[in-house]
Motif scaffolding. Sequence first.
Motif, short mmCIF file in Angstrom:
data_model
loop_
_atom_site.label_atom_id
_atom_site.label_comp_id
_atom_site.label_asym_id
_atom_site.label_seq_id
_atom_site.Cartn_x
_atom_site.Cartn_y
_atom_site.Cartn_z
N THR A 53 -3.99 4.91 -17.11
CA THR A 53 -2.48 4.75 -17.13
C THR A 53 -1.84 5.50 -18.45
O THR A 53 -2.81 5.47 -19.41
CB THR A 53 -1.86 3.57 -17.02
OG1 THR A 53 -2.51 2.93 -18.27
CG2 THR A 53 -2.31 2.93 -15.81
N ILE A 59 -7.21 0.81 -14.76
CA ILE A 59 -6.89 -0.15 -13.52
C ILE A 59 -7.35 0.11 -12.39
O ILE A 59 -7.78 1.38 -11.97
CB ILE A 59 -5.24 -0.25 -13.30
CG1 ILE A 59 -4.69 1.13 -13.03
CG2 ILE A 59 -4.53 -0.88 -14.74
CD1 ILE A 59 -3.38 1.23 -12.30
N THR A 61 -6.31 -0.10 -8.30
CA THR A 61 -5.04 -0.38 -7.23
C THR A 61 -5.74 -0.51 -5.83
O THR A 61 -6.43 0.32 -5.37
CB THR A 61 -4.09 0.92 -7.53
OG1 THR A 61 -3.73 0.87 -8.75
CG2 THR A 61 -2.86 0.61 -6.72
N PRO A 62 -5.50 -1.35 -5.23
CA PRO A 62 -4.83 -2.73 -5.84
C PRO A 62 -6.04 -3.60 -6.61
O PRO A 62 -7.20 -3.47 -6.38
CB PRO A 62 -4.39 -3.63 -4.55
CG PRO A 62 -5.62 -3.30 -3.48
CD PRO A 62 -5.88 -1.66 -3.75
#
Length: 159
Positions: A53, A59, A61-62
Amino acid sequence: MKAHIFGLLVAALATPALAGGNHAGEHGEAMAVGEPGKKANATQTIRVTMKETDDGRMIFTPPTFKVSKGQTIRFAIKNAGGLDHEFVLDQEDKIMEHKAVMEKFPEMEHDDPNAIRLAAGESGEIVWKFTNDGTFKIACLVPGHYDVGMHGDVTVAKK
């Protein structure tokens, strides 16, 4: 040289947890998180994106999933980021053991049915049968990635 390093690694660890609790069934030991599944038996496809990010986090996702005990899931995984990332599925203690090994041997290669490493822009899949209920982890164990948020949970509920 790689064989020598791998030999030292095996000797140093001497545990079936090498590379994150992989080698399902090796030494008669099954994985608590389940077992490799057959694509034809998958009852659900879960699409997962891995990326960085703008604020420096990494991250999935989800980041969390809920599945049923006995269910076979096809994880369709896309690395939408600019760096290599991993998707590793295992018990939390095995994830943490694997994380420590990866910090010492960041170029270590794996061939585990519960993990996939993808270069930027690549896609892949893991088909997994969840044979036990409980909460398990997904994680990217490329050094530093877990620490900036690249992990999540898989909750397996009894039917």
